[in-house]
Design a protein around this motif. Structure first.
Motif, PDB file in Angstrom:
ATOM      1  N   SER A 605     -52.330  -7.056 -11.890  1.00 41.70           N
ATOM      2  CA  SER A 605     -51.960  -7.826 -13.084  1.00 41.70           C
ATOM      3  C   SER A 605     -51.054  -9.005 -12.746  1.00 41.70           C
ATOM      4  CB  SER A 605     -51.279  -6.899 -14.089  1.00 41.70           C
ATOM      5  OG  SER A 605     -50.187  -6.256 -13.444  1.00 41.70           O
ATOM      6  N   GLY A 606     -51.117  -9.448 -11.511  1.00 38.44           N
ATOM      7  CA  GLY A 606     -50.353 -10.636 -11.136  1.00 38.44           C
ATOM      8  C   GLY A 606     -48.857 -10.408 -11.199  1.00 38.44           C
ATOM      9  N   ASP A 607     -48.164 -11.362 -11.824  1.00 36.30           N
ATOM     10  CA  ASP A 607     -46.699 -11.298 -11.887  1.00 36.30           C
ATOM     11  C   ASP A 607     -46.182  -9.997 -12.475  1.00 36.30           C
ATOM     12  OD1 ASP A 607     -46.545 -13.712 -10.763  1.00 36.30           O
ATOM     13  OD2 ASP A 607     -46.146 -14.822 -12.620  1.00 36.30           O
ATOM     14  N   GLU A 608     -46.964  -9.443 -13.376  1.00 35.99           N
ATOM     15  CA  GLU A 608     -46.522  -8.224 -14.048  1.00 35.99           C
ATOM     16  C   GLU A 608     -46.352  -7.068 -13.062  1.00 35.99           C
ATOM     17  OE1 GLU A 608     -48.489  -5.611 -17.476  1.00 35.99           O
ATOM     18  OE2 GLU A 608     -48.720  -7.792 -17.721  1.00 35.99           O
ATOM     19  N   ILE A 609     -47.328  -6.890 -12.189  1.00 39.56           N
ATOM     20  CA  ILE A 609     -47.231  -5.783 -11.228  1.00 39.56           C
ATOM     21  C   ILE A 609     -46.087  -6.059 -10.244  1.00 39.56           C
ATOM     22  CG2 ILE A 609     -49.114  -6.705  -9.759  1.00 39.56           C
ATOM     23  CD1 ILE A 609     -48.575  -3.004 -10.173  1.00 39.56           C
ATOM     24  N   VAL A 610     -45.920  -7.305  -9.876  1.00 43.73           N
ATOM     25  CA  VAL A 610     -44.841  -7.659  -8.948  1.00 43.73           C
ATOM     26  C   VAL A 610     -43.483  -7.309  -9.564  1.00 43.73           C
ATOM     27  CG1 VAL A 610     -43.633  -9.621  -7.894  1.00 43.73           C
ATOM     28  CG2 VAL A 610     -46.114  -9.402  -7.659  1.00 43.73           C
ATOM     29  N   GLN A 611     -43.318  -7.670 -10.817  1.00 43.04           N
ATOM     30  CA  GLN A 611     -42.058  -7.382 -11.505  1.00 43.04           C
ATOM     31  C   GLN A 611     -41.849  -5.876 -11.630  1.00 43.04           C
ATOM     32  OE1 GLN A 611     -39.897  -9.737 -11.889  1.00 43.04           O
ATOM     33  NE2 GLN A 611     -38.490  -8.103 -12.508  1.00 43.04           N
ATOM     34  N   ASP A 612     -42.946  -5.189 -11.929  1.00 42.49           N
ATOM     35  CA  ASP A 612     -42.910  -3.742 -12.072  1.00 42.49           C
ATOM     36  C   ASP A 612     -42.472  -3.075 -10.756  1.00 42.49           C
ATOM     37  OD1 ASP A 612     -43.319  -1.471 -13.556  1.00 42.49           O
ATOM     38  OD2 ASP A 612     -45.373  -1.191 -12.814  1.00 42.49           O
ATOM     39  N   LEU A 613     -43.009  -3.582  -9.652  1.00 44.69           N
ATOM     40  CA  LEU A 613     -42.663  -3.012  -8.342  1.00 44.69           C
ATOM     41  C   LEU A 613     -41.206  -3.297  -7.983  1.00 44.69           C
ATOM     42  CD1 LEU A 613     -45.879  -3.821  -6.252  1.00 44.69           C
ATOM     43  CD2 LEU A 613     -45.176  -1.627  -7.222  1.00 44.69           C
ATOM     44  N   ARG A 614     -40.760  -4.486  -8.324  1.00 48.23           N
ATOM     45  CA  ARG A 614     -39.356  -4.806  -8.040  1.00 48.23           C
ATOM     46  C   ARG A 614     -38.434  -3.860  -8.811  1.00 48.23           C
ATOM     47  NH1 ARG A 614     -37.076  -9.248  -9.504  1.00 48.23           N
ATOM     48  NH2 ARG A 614     -35.666  -9.256  -7.742  1.00 48.23           N
ATOM     49  N   ASN A 615     -38.753  -3.660 -10.081  1.00 47.76           N
ATOM     50  CA  ASN A 615     -37.928  -2.756 -10.892  1.00 47.76           C
ATOM     51  C   ASN A 615     -37.978  -1.334 -10.357  1.00 47.76           C
ATOM     52  OD1 ASN A 615     -37.221  -4.840 -12.524  1.00 47.76           O
ATOM     53  ND2 ASN A 615     -38.771  -4.407 -14.083  1.00 47.76           N
ATOM     54  N   HIS A 616     -39.140  -0.964  -9.861  1.00 45.71           N
ATOM     55  CA  HIS A 616     -39.294   0.382  -9.318  1.00 45.71           C
ATOM     56  C   HIS A 616     -38.367   0.569  -8.110  1.00 45.71           C
ATOM     57  CE1 HIS A 616     -41.254   4.156  -8.414  1.00 45.71           C
ATOM     58  NE2 HIS A 616     -41.455   3.735  -7.170  1.00 45.71           N
ATOM     59  N   VAL A 617     -38.322  -0.402  -7.234  1.00 42.69           N
ATOM     60  CA  VAL A 617     -37.426  -0.323  -6.071  1.00 42.69           C
ATOM     61  C   VAL A 617     -35.976  -0.289  -6.544  1.00 42.69           C
ATOM     62  CG1 VAL A 617     -36.612  -1.495  -3.973  1.00 42.69           C
ATOM     63  CG2 VAL A 617     -39.059  -1.455  -4.515  1.00 42.69           C
ATOM     64  N   GLY A 618     -35.680  -1.077  -7.569  1.00 40.44           N
ATOM     65  CA  GLY A 618     -34.325  -1.095  -8.127  1.00 40.44           C
ATOM     66  C   GLY A 618     -33.927   0.279  -8.630  1.00 40.44           C
ATOM     67  N   LYS A 619     -34.877   0.978  -9.211  1.00 38.38           N
ATOM     68  CA  LYS A 619     -34.588   2.295  -9.758  1.00 38.38           C
ATOM     69  C   LYS A 619     -34.472   3.339  -8.645  1.00 38.38           C
ATOM     70  CE  LYS A 619     -36.637   5.742 -12.675  1.00 38.38           C
ATOM     71  NZ  LYS A 619     -36.876   6.524 -11.453  1.00 38.38           N
ATOM     72  N   GLU A 620     -35.322   3.227  -7.653  1.00 32.48           N
ATOM     73  CA  GLU A 620     -35.306   4.212  -6.560  1.00 32.48           C
ATOM     74  C   GLU A 620     -34.073   4.056  -5.674  1.00 32.48           C
ATOM     75  OE1 GLU A 620     -37.777   6.646  -5.471  1.00 32.48           O
ATOM     76  OE2 GLU A 620     -38.321   6.427  -7.592  1.00 32.48           O
TER      77      GLU A 620
END
Ligand code: WTA
Length: 679
Positions: A605-620
């Motif tokens: 999903s382009g930028d959306e998945i990138v943002q999602d992955l960044r947030n995921h790392v932030g949470k982990e």
């Protein structure tokens, strides 16, 4: 498709795009740097240590350290042996001695008539300030020691600390040390998950936290992460925490677990201010501090008491030329990192110094905040990281030029290599304010969480300093640069940085994992400690640090592991594989760049998945670990044995032509990646 997202929440970073060519040039310049600045006559004449210390230490290393231990600390029981190295790599320093860290940092100064000297000038981000004298700080620590004991914390128990940069952080550490409890500080920028795994690994009994703090003028919460960390079933047998003490700092609403949670003001505030410190064995554990290594799991670095206190206090005095009666010292490091342990919580207080402690960010409420603080308290010794200096360079010299920085007489740098440009700016702009006869000397200090204290640094009254070089091992420290086979390299050559002899503040192991300690640090070169850094000796034999040679990255002076971030990425349901590299970055030194392969069924999903992955790392892991750039690629370059060739990905991330790819299992991969990024 090429996409990237700028990190907005990396502390100390102000998100500039990486400029790899410039960084590459900087490394080249560094190796041709030949400026040299000798100490002024005046500085040398008044310096607390002179050149004679090197010869003295060389003559008998353990005896040199034993002398420092007896001079700098007050022992409840004298030691009988300086060093026991009969079971390497497990060292024992000052064997048989008994000493109390908190007594040495506090009570004895009060007993010596220094009770009215200011220990800490605290400056809160919103502008509130408070000074603690040695007498007041001693009283607070005694109360906290009583309060922690009343909550069932006994000698040897572990206490997790998740606090902002407020005086209660120092008070908590010293209160733990006083009663022999082992503190384990978790940086406030780490997530609930990271906090939980550290609490579990150390089996902490108590957590000390705050409702929150302030970040760029806004409240920023801490307590919710503690609640989350303690509410979930862990990977192991669950957690062992019985109580949580909460400092009220920003006044925001918090959830409350009756019976478990206690306000600091109610427990510490109400406790008795009478508490007698007893000596603990020199080798009694003082603290655990988790740090990133080359594998996914952070290591609990273990430090003990006598040797750690001796080397931190000695280096603080010698390297910063500390005159405790007149100096005002400010180390900008957060207590969540080792610098905030050794050079905020312990050494300055052991040495009876007056220090400044600041809660917030350098640009709140304006970009001159640090210089306003220097001017306000007449800071004379400033210790900070190259990433901060580069940020100030970018903001421009007219900001610091507006303030009176003439009090500054020594400047320190730590955490990552300092490039000559930043070094010169630090000297000319920060170190040469007002009508100075000569600019303040800069001491570039190399050390690690594992070394506990500074290991390589100039002595400001002795060494002719060179922009960009940490230069010389401190007296009593045996550092070398060796080749692949462990042979010392001649001057003018590079190799691996090693430590040849045990040193007082060395880590005593990895919490709960003695084998990993041997394997990580003592197996590459059997009888030498392998630091993980590359270095070069110049023609004079001075040491230039060249960055990590392993999978550890250095972002704004914070250590992060590539593997740890990769594990976080692949734990996201959309990710099949991930590879992370540290790419050169103008401001933060390195920036996290991730290459990911999405699962077949995942929607790109382009930028959306990138943002999602960044947030995921932030949470982990925490906001500091969020990749600055995430690139979705069809393949990753691997060797025939399946090892990811990060070197090639680094070339891509730094905008270079990819290097030698002949050992790849599939030699079309780099072309596939290049093609996908052009799209
Ligand atoms: C790097 C921070 C060059 C190095 C005290 C080391 C440096 C790692 C310097 C440890 C310096 C620290 N010049 N590199 N003056 N100081 N480093 O454990 O790569 O957070 O191995 O300790 O930072 O980071 P740590």
């Amino acid at each position: 498709m090429m996409r990237f997202t700028m990190s907005q929440d990396t502390p100390g970073s102000t998100a500039t795009a990486a400029n790899p060519t410039q960084q590459g040039d900087a490394l080249e310049n560094l190796l041709h740097e030949n400026r040299k600045f000798a100490p002024s006559e005046d500085f040398a004449a008044n310096a607390v240590v002179g050149a004679e210390v090197y010869a003295e230490a060389d003559a008998d290393r353990p005896a040199f350290w034993a002398k420092q231990a007896r001079e700098l600390l007050t022992w409840d029981k004298d030691f009988t042996q300086a060093l026991d190295w009969s079971n390497p790599p497990f060292a024992k320093w000052f064997v048989g001695g008994e000493v109390n860290a908190a007594y040495n940092a506090l009570d004895r100064h009060v007993e010596n008539g220094l009770g009215d000297r200011v220990a800490i000038y605290f400056e809160g981000e919103p502008g509130d300030s408070r000074a603690y004298t040695y007498a007041e700080l001693t009283e607070e620590v005694k109360k906290a020691a009583n309060a922690f004991e009343s909550l069932g914390v006994a000698k040897g128990d572990r206490v997790a600390v998740y606090l902002p940069m407020i005086p209660e952080a120092v008070i908590t550490l010293l209160a733990c040390a006083r009663i022999g409890a082992v503190h384990s500080v978790v940086f406030g920028g780490f997530s609930a998950d990271a906090l939980r795994s550290r609490i579990e690994d150390a089996e902490a009994k108590l957590v000390v936290t705050a409702d929150g703090t302030y970040r760029r003028g806004k409240p920023s919460a801490l307590k919710p992460a503690v609640d989350e960390a303690l509410s979930r079933e862990g990977d192991g047998n669950g957690h062992t925490v019985q109580n949580v003490v909460v400092v009220k700092r920003n006044g925001q609403d918090v959830d409350w677990t009756e019976g478990r949670d206690h306000w600091w003001a109610d427990t510490v505030g109400a406790a008795s201010a009478e508490h007698t410190a007893v000596g603990h064995d020199s080798e009694h554990p003082l603290f655990i501090l988790y740090t990133s290594g080359t594998t996914g799991k952070p290591k609990g670095i273990l430090h003990t008491t006598g040797g750690y206190l001796t080397q931190t206090a000695y280096t603080h005095k010698a390297v910063f030329d500390l005159h405790p009666e007149t100096d005002v010292y400010w180390c900008t490091a957060d207590v969540g990192w080792v610098t905030g342990h050794s050079y905020v919580a312990y050494a300055p207080l052991i040495n009876g110094a007056t220090q400044v402690m600041y809660e917030g960010t350098p640009d709140s409420p304006h970009q001159g905040r640090w210089w306003e603080i220097v001017q306000k308290y007449k800071v004379s010794i400033l210790y900070t990281a190259p990433t901060a200096i580069r940020t100030f360079m970018k903001w421009g010299r007219d900001i610091p030029d507006k303030y009176d920085l003439s009090s500054i007489r020594v400047l320190g740098s730590v955490g990552e290599p300092i490039n000559p440009e930043a070094w010169m700016w630090y000297r000319d702009v920060i170190g040469n304010s007002g009508a100075k006869q000569s600019p303040a000397p800069i001491v570039d200090t190399w050390w690690q969480t594992e070394t506990g204290a500074q290991m390589i640094a100039p002595l400001p009254g002795v060494t002719a300093t060179k922009p960009g070089s940490a230069q010389v091992p401190l007296p009593g420290i045996a550092v070398d640069v060796v080749d692949e086979n462990g042979a010392s390299v001649p001057n003018g050559h590079g190799g691996f940085l090693v430590i040849r002899e045990p040193w007082p503040a060395m880590l005593r192991g990895i919490w709960g994992d003695p084998e990993r300690f041997k394997e990580t640090y003592w197996s590459r070169f059997e009888t030498m400690y392998f630091a993980g850094d590359g270095a070069k000796k110049d023609e004079d034999g001075d040491i230039w640090l060249l960055g990590r040679v392993d999978d550890v990255m250095n972002i704004s002076g914070h250590r992060l592991s590539t593997t740890e971030i990769e594990s976080a990425l692949v734990s996201h349901p959309a990710v099949a594989e991930a590879a992370v590299v540290g790419a050169a970055d103008e401001t933060t030194g390195q920036a996290v760049v991730a290459f990911v392969i999405l699962r077949g069924d995942a929607v790109d999903s382009g930028d959306e998945i990138v943002q999602d992955l960044r947030n995921h790392v932030g949470k982990e892991i925490g906001p500091i670990a969020k990749p600055k750039i995430i690139l979705v690629v069809p393949e990753l370059p691997k060797t025939r044995s399946g090892k990811i060739m990060r070197r090639l990905l680094k070339d891509v991330a730094e905008g270079r032509e990819a290097g030698d790819a002949t050992t790849l299992a599939d030699n079309t991969v780099m072309a596939q990646i290049a093609a996908s990024l052009k799209k």
